[in-house]
Structures are given as C-alpha cells and as structure tokens.
Write a protein that holds these residues in place. Structure first.
Motif, mmCIF file in Angstrom:
data_model
loop_
_atom_site.group_PDB
_atom_site.id
_atom_site.type_symbol
_atom_site.label_atom_id
_atom_site.label_comp_id
_atom_site.label_asym_id
_atom_site.label_seq_id
_atom_site.Cartn_x
_atom_site.Cartn_y
_atom_site.Cartn_z
ATOM 1 N N VAL A 150 -1.358 1.412 10.102
ATOM 2 C CA VAL A 150 -0.343 0.397 9.855
ATOM 3 C C VAL A 150 0.782 0.517 10.872
ATOM 4 C CG1 VAL A 150 1.333 -0.471 8.188
ATOM 5 C CG2 VAL A 150 -0.888 0.347 7.407
ATOM 6 N N ASP A 151 1.144 -0.608 11.482
ATOM 7 C CA ASP A 151 2.261 -0.656 12.417
ATOM 8 C C ASP A 151 3.560 -0.544 11.627
ATOM 9 O OD1 ASP A 151 4.244 -1.242 14.222
ATOM 10 O OD2 ASP A 151 3.360 -3.125 14.922
ATOM 11 N N PRO A 152 4.375 0.492 11.851
ATOM 12 C CA PRO A 152 5.610 0.661 11.070
ATOM 13 C C PRO A 152 6.597 -0.484 11.243
ATOM 14 C CG PRO A 152 5.542 2.211 12.898
ATOM 15 C CD PRO A 152 4.194 1.580 12.824
ATOM 16 N N GLU A 153 6.425 -1.301 12.300
ATOM 17 C CA GLU A 153 7.319 -2.432 12.521
ATOM 18 C C GLU A 153 6.773 -3.725 11.939
ATOM 19 O OE1 GLU A 153 10.265 -1.843 13.819
ATOM 20 O OE2 GLU A 153 9.673 0.264 14.000
ATOM 21 N N ASP A 154 5.606 -3.662 11.319
ATOM 22 C CA ASP A 154 4.966 -4.871 10.813
ATOM 23 C C ASP A 154 5.700 -5.402 9.587
ATOM 24 O OD1 ASP A 154 3.106 -6.885 10.890
ATOM 25 O OD2 ASP A 154 1.371 -5.545 10.847
ATOM 26 N N THR A 155 5.546 -6.715 9.323
ATOM 27 C CA THR A 155 6.055 -7.285 8.089
ATOM 28 C C THR A 155 5.280 -6.707 6.912
ATOM 29 O OG1 THR A 155 4.550 -9.157 8.393
ATOM 30 C CG2 THR A 155 6.811 -9.436 9.139
ATOM 31 N N TRP A 156 5.757 -6.932 5.694
ATOM 32 C CA TRP A 156 5.217 -6.198 4.547
ATOM 33 C C TRP A 156 3.767 -6.555 4.246
ATOM 34 C CZ3 TRP A 156 3.982 -7.946 -0.500
ATOM 35 C CH2 TRP A 156 4.252 -9.280 -0.766
ATOM 36 N N MET A 157 3.299 -7.726 4.711
ATOM 37 C CA MET A 157 1.887 -8.036 4.630
ATOM 38 C C MET A 157 1.376 -8.493 5.991
ATOM 39 S SD MET A 157 0.848 -9.580 0.898
ATOM 40 C CE MET A 157 -0.321 -10.659 1.651
ATOM 41 N N GLY A 158 1.886 -7.830 7.044
ATOM 42 C CA GLY A 158 1.479 -8.162 8.403
ATOM 43 C C GLY A 158 0.021 -7.826 8.665
ATOM 44 N N HIS A 159 -0.458 -8.205 9.847
ATOM 45 C CA HIS A 159 -1.881 -8.102 10.173
ATOM 46 C C HIS A 159 -2.409 -6.671 10.151
ATOM 47 C CE1 HIS A 159 -2.522 -12.290 11.057
ATOM 48 N NE2 HIS A 159 -1.489 -12.319 11.877
ATOM 49 N N SER A 160 -1.555 -5.679 10.322
ATOM 50 C CA SER A 160 -2.039 -4.297 10.328
ATOM 51 C C SER A 160 -2.105 -3.680 8.942
ATOM 52 C CB SER A 160 -1.144 -3.430 11.229
ATOM 53 O OG SER A 160 0.130 -3.234 10.637
ATOM 54 N N GLY A 207 0.791 -1.221 0.000
ATOM 55 C CA GLY A 207 0.000 0.000 0.000
ATOM 56 C C GLY A 207 0.823 1.271 0.000
ATOM 57 N N TRP A 208 2.173 1.150 -0.042
ATOM 58 C CA TRP A 208 3.007 2.364 -0.014
ATOM 59 C C TRP A 208 3.462 2.743 -1.407
ATOM 60 C CZ3 TRP A 208 7.668 4.228 -1.620
ATOM 61 C CH2 TRP A 208 8.057 5.470 -1.092
ATOM 62 N N PRO A 209 3.046 3.932 -1.912
ATOM 63 C CA PRO A 209 3.678 4.535 -3.076
ATOM 64 C C PRO A 209 4.265 5.886 -2.693
ATOM 65 C CG PRO A 209 1.354 5.033 -3.131
ATOM 66 C CD PRO A 209 1.652 4.403 -1.786
ATOM 67 N N ALA A 210 5.254 6.343 -3.432
ATOM 68 C CA ALA A 210 5.815 7.671 -3.180
ATOM 69 C C ALA A 210 4.776 8.755 -3.411
ATOM 70 C CB ALA A 210 7.035 7.899 -4.066
ATOM 71 N N VAL A 211 3.887 8.535 -4.393
ATOM 72 C CA VAL A 211 2.800 9.475 -4.653
ATOM 73 C C VAL A 211 1.552 8.931 -3.981
ATOM 74 C CG1 VAL A 211 1.360 10.574 -6.398
ATOM 75 C CG2 VAL A 211 3.786 10.180 -6.846
ATOM 76 N N GLY A 212 1.130 9.560 -2.891
ATOM 77 C CA GLY A 212 -0.074 9.118 -2.193
ATOM 78 C C GLY A 212 0.163 7.950 -1.276
ATOM 79 N N GLY A 213 1.322 7.883 -0.612
ATOM 80 C CA GLY A 213 1.677 6.731 0.185
ATOM 81 C C GLY A 213 0.998 6.641 1.534
ATOM 82 N N GLN A 214 1.554 5.816 2.434
ATOM 83 C CA GLN A 214 0.896 5.491 3.684
ATOM 84 C C GLN A 214 1.212 6.498 4.784
ATOM 85 O OE1 GLN A 214 2.467 1.513 3.438
ATOM 86 N NE2 GLN A 214 0.428 0.662 3.516
ATOM 87 N N SER A 215 0.274 6.684 5.671
ATOM 88 C CA SER A 215 0.329 7.759 6.653
ATOM 89 C C SER A 215 1.114 7.371 7.899
ATOM 90 C CB SER A 215 -1.092 8.142 7.065
ATOM 91 O OG SER A 215 -1.065 9.093 8.079
ATOM 92 N N ARG A 216 2.090 8.164 8.231
ATOM 93 C CA ARG A 216 2.837 7.998 9.470
ATOM 94 C C ARG A 216 3.116 9.379 10.037
ATOM 95 N NH1 ARG A 216 7.030 3.258 7.529
ATOM 96 N NH2 ARG A 216 5.411 1.801 6.933
ATOM 97 N N ALA A 217 3.033 9.492 11.345
ATOM 98 C CA ALA A 217 3.109 10.806 11.979
ATOM 99 C C ALA A 217 4.439 11.497 11.719
ATOM 100 C CB ALA A 217 2.888 10.651 13.481
ATOM 101 N N GLU A 218 5.518 10.695 11.580
ATOM 102 C CA GLU A 218 6.827 11.327 11.461
ATOM 103 C C GLU A 218 7.226 11.601 10.021
ATOM 104 O OE1 GLU A 218 7.514 6.835 11.560
ATOM 105 O OE2 GLU A 218 6.159 8.329 12.424
#
Length: 543
Positions: free
Chosen positions: A180-190, A154-165
């Motif tokens: 999404v948990d930033p520590e999750d595996t690439w298809m983890g549960h979050s 779900g991460w693209p450079a244009v319109g990617g995933q939301s993280r506070a930092e």
C-alpha cells in the motif's frame, strides 16, 4: 501421511475440495494438517478433533452439507505474508463473536484484545452446524471503518497494515508489488479496499477459497473485486447479524467472498436457509435484463480513489465489451440507465442523509470527506447503540459504552491513534448525538423508502431486473440505503498497476437469486477473469 494429490490453494474452490472429500481421496483431517497461515488461528488439537469427528460422520452418514468438513475462518488476521503456505477454506471477519470456537474477537481494536465474548454469533453457529471447521479469523479495517475519517482501508491497530517505518502490518493486496502506498487515498488503487479486506485478501492469496465478510457500504463487494473474487452481500435484515459489531445497524449484512459462484451460493444457502440459491446457477444469459450505470457519472470521487486515465480507460472499455458479449448471448442491456444519486434522492424526497443515521459516512459530501462539520450536520445516532451493544458481549465492566472506547483509544494513542492513522472522529462525533429514537427510525424509514422508489423507477424505465455498475462506483451506497442485496464479479487486471477490477450487481429486496443468475452466467462467460496473483503462482500447497 502420504500425499497423493497436489492442491493449488490459489485456484482451488471449496467445491473442488468437497469433491475430493466426497470421493474419499482425502479426509478433513488431511486438509486440516496444512492449515498454518493466519495469526489468529484455532489450536491444531481442536481443529483436528473436529475434523476426525466429521470424517467419522461422513463415513457413517454420507457427505451431508456441501460445506461439511471444509475448514473455515472468521474475519480477523489474514495479512498477506509470503513466508506461509496455507489452505484455509472459509474465513469470517473479526467483528463476529465466536467465544466457543477458541478465537478472540478484537474487531481490530486493542481495546478488545484478550477479552472473551459471552455468546457465539448465529452466523458462526450456522456455519458450524453445516459442518464447517472454523480455524481462524481474517483482518479488517478497525471497527469496520467506523472509527475515523481518512483511516486507510485494511488498517486496524491489532494486525494492521505493513509499513517499513512502523511496527504495524497492513492488509495488502497480493496483486500489488510494493504494498500500500502510504500517500494513497483511503481507497486508492494500491489499497485492498473496504473493511472486509482481510477476508478478500485471504481468498486471493490461497489462505481460503471461501471467506465471510460483512458490509454496510461496499465492505464486501469492493474488496472482493480488488481480489479478483466473487461475492454477495445479503438483503439487510435477512441475515442474522446478532453477535456482530454491526448487530442492529441500519445498513449491515453479511455474505461470502469466494472463488466461484457455486461456493458463494453454498454459503448463502447456509446463511439464508431455504433460499436454494444453488438452483439458480444456470450459466445462461437468456432472460437476464440489466440496467447499466454510466461509469464516469457514478465513479468514485477523487477523495475516495484518484481518477487515473490508464486505469479508467481500460476499465470502462472492458466493461462495455463485456456487456456487448452479454447481449450477444441472450441478455438485454440498457446502457446509461437513469438512477438518481443519493444527493439527488435526498433533495427530491427531502430525506436525511446516510451519514446522518449511519455509522460509516462516506459519500454525502465527497468534495470534503475530512470535515465532520460539513459531512455530518446531524451527528449519527446508531453508532453509540451499536458499539455499546457489541461491547456488552464482552467480559470487561470497564468497557461498556462508546465514551469508554473513545477514552481507551486516547489513553493508548501510540497504538490506536498513530501519526499515520490518527483519527477517531467518527466515534467522537457520535458522542454528540442529539437525534431522538423516533427521529432516527422515521428518518431511516423515509430514506429507505425513497431510495427503493428511485431504484424501482430505474428498473422500470430500463425494463430490467438488476442494476450493474463498475466496482469503482457508488452503487453500494444505494444498496446500503435501500437494504438491497448486492454482489460482484471479476473482469480483468489493470495495466496501470496489476490490480483486479470488476463489476457490481444489485437486485431488489430478497432477490439474491437474480444476482446469482448473473454471477453464474458471468463465470461461464469469463473463466479467465479470476486468476491467481502472479506474485504467488509458485506457492502451491501439495497434498
């Protein structure tokens, strides 16, 4: 405008809206006026002009296509954003060229932002000719998960995933608190899973009762399952993929993600003219024969999604209970069906691996997915061709080859290769391709024939027509290598974190109707399996 009806966009299907249009209670213009949720949207003037034209045609000639007058979106930005209400009816991916629809096609990449393609993809043209109104595009994994190892789904450079930092916005499941948990595996549960994540999230969040995704290996069915939706990937080679990033790829096809079996069948009737899939929605289990793959045997490796007892125990129990109910209603189920895994097929038939010819290696060596030397001993052959063919559709003479794209990403590393998503190893490895076209085509043919033979043996031994497995398994890899259609159905919601789970259904070449028989019977048996996200249930759009 006087609003006479209340439409809950979290539950409304395209067929619900079609019934309102057919009855004359609403018009396509009225539906279009509440469409304002996506980042990449067509102009309101263009959308309303098309809607007025379709309303006029409906009045003069009758309803026409089942999806005539239904707003639709192609895959790009459909990030979950609680500040918007919307009623987007069908979304397709950002990998699909639609220059004459007034929308960009960046494939999630900064390299294509602002460029114009030279022609529309047949997928989009078929939908428009059926009367769908293309109004926007959904998010995706950049380059359809063909960029690098370990890049979050779900991460693209244009319109990617939301993280506070960061400044990026990531496609998130509306069922998950906290994103999404930033520590999750690439298809983890979050995570929302797969590269059609934006399309699936858009459906679940009420942006669209229908979306269009594309898939090589799991990119439609797995995001659909995590969005509590139904889906189908068509037989490879039958759906015309020209004008998409995956045009010419060995494993790719397209299909719908929707809130009902009927909606998905209506879309496939458009994408595969003459299929008449709607006629196979029998809602009956009589005569359906299923080979079920053991969950623990086929479950994702830890490197893809962590094994979690609370999730796994509930998921497996509910699958088995569902299959027992299926049997009581007339189906035949063979449990613990014997199907060789891809490594077993590779060893037995001495084939190349999927990773050696595909652009999106995931499972050849699941014990070490981050090591390209181990994962891909023969650099993938098709990626350079697929990327170059796609780039040639755009009006930028400086961006024509895979090398051009790799160089661009390095020159724009702050956006394209940020510290939390730094990899473009898949693209870079393809630059070292030493496989000839003859080796590629003969290797692909042998792999496909071998996997199909293994599937045939499984179905024959089980006296089955379809293979079913958890949506947390490697069955999509089998479907990809065989070129077979695969679909998905929702089942329940995890006590572990609230995320939906479900099952996948694979049939043989050109047998989508068997999958639709299962989806239809499943929907009739488990109407409660698809529920709107609890976080959004109070955000209905009134009409």
């Amino acid at each position: 405008m006087t609003r006479k009806h209340t439409i809950d966009v979290l539950t409304a299907t395209a067929s619900d809206l079609r019934n309102l249009l057919d009855s004359g209670e609403v018009s396509s213009v009225e539906l279009g006026l509440v469409l304002n949720a996506l980042i990449s949207t067509a102009s309101a003037d263009r959308v309303l002009e098309e809607a007025r034209m379709l309303d006029t045609e409906r009045a003069q000639k009758g309803p026409g296509s089942k999806l005539r007058g239904i707003p639709i979106i192609l895959k790009r930005h459909s990030n979950f954003d609680s500040s918007h209400d919307a009623c987007l009816i069908c979304i397709t991916r950002d990998l699909i060229c639609i220059p004459n629809f007034g929308l960009e096609i960046p494939a999630g990449s900064l390299a294509l932002k602002g460029l114009n393609a030279t022609e529309d993809a047949p997928i989009a043209t078929l939908l428009r000719e059926a009367g769908c109104i293309v109004i926007g595009k959904s998010n995706l994994s950049e380059w359809g998960n063909s960029k690098g190892f370990g890049v979050t789904s779900g991460w693209p450079a244009v319109g990617g995933q939301s993280r506070a930092e960061t400044d990026f916005e990531l496609t998130q499941s509306p069922y998950m608190k906290g994103g999404v948990d930033p520590e999750d595996t690439w298809m983890g549960h979050s995570t929302p899973a797969g590269s059609s994540s934006g399309s699936a999230v858009a459906t679940a969040a009420g942006f669209a009762p229908l979306t269009i995704g594309s898939e090589a290996d799991g990119s439609i069915v797995q995001p659909a399952i995590r969005a509590g939706a139904y889906s189908l990937k068509g037989t490879v080679g039958d759906v015309i993929m020209k004008g998409t990033q995956s045009g010419g790829a060995a494993f790719d096809s397209a299909g719908p993600i929707g809130k009902s079996a009927e909606d998905c069948a209506d879309v496939m009737d458009i994408l595969l003219p003459g299929g008449d899939f709607s006629s196979h929605l029998t809602k009956s289990w009589n005569g359906i024969r299923i080979a079920y793959l053991d969950y623990k045997t086929w479950q994702f490796p830890e490197s893809v999604c962590e094994k979690t007892r609370a999730f796994d125990t509930q998921h497996e129990l509910e699958m088995l209970e569902a299959l027992k109910k299926v049997e009581s209603l007339g189906a035949q189920v063979t449990y613990h069906a014997s199907l060789m895994s891809l490594p077993e097929i590779t060893e037995k038939y001495k084939t190349v691996t999927m990773g050696e010819i595909g652009s999106k290696l995931r499972y050849s060596h699941p014990s070490n997915p981050g090591n390209p030397d181990i994962i891909d001993p023969i650099p993938r052959h098709q990626l350079a061709f697929v990327i170059s063919r796609f780039l040639r559709l755009f009006n930028n003479p400086q961006l024509r080859t895979l090398q051009d794209l790799v160089t661009f990403n390095k020159e724009h590393a702050a956006e394209e290769l940020p510290p939390d998503q730094p990899s473009q190893e898949v693209l870079e490895n393809a630059l070292n391709d030493n496989m000839t076209d003859e080796e590629y085509h003969s290797g692909l043919a042998h792999l496909r024939q071998s996997v199909r033979h293994a599937v045939h043996l499984c179905l024959e031994e089980s006296n089955a027509d379809v293979i079913m497995a958890s949506g947390e398994t490697l069955l999509p890899s089998i479907a990809a290598c065989a070129g077979y259609p695969i679909g998905s159905v929702p089942l329940g919601f995890s006590i572990f974190n609230g995320r939906p789970f479900g099952m996948e259904i694979m049939s043989r070449n050109g047998e989508e109707e068997k999958i639709f028989q299962v989806i239809s019977a499943w929907e009739a048996m488990f109407p409660e399996a698809r529920q709107p996200p609890p976080l959004l249930v109070n955000w209905a759009t009134n009409l």
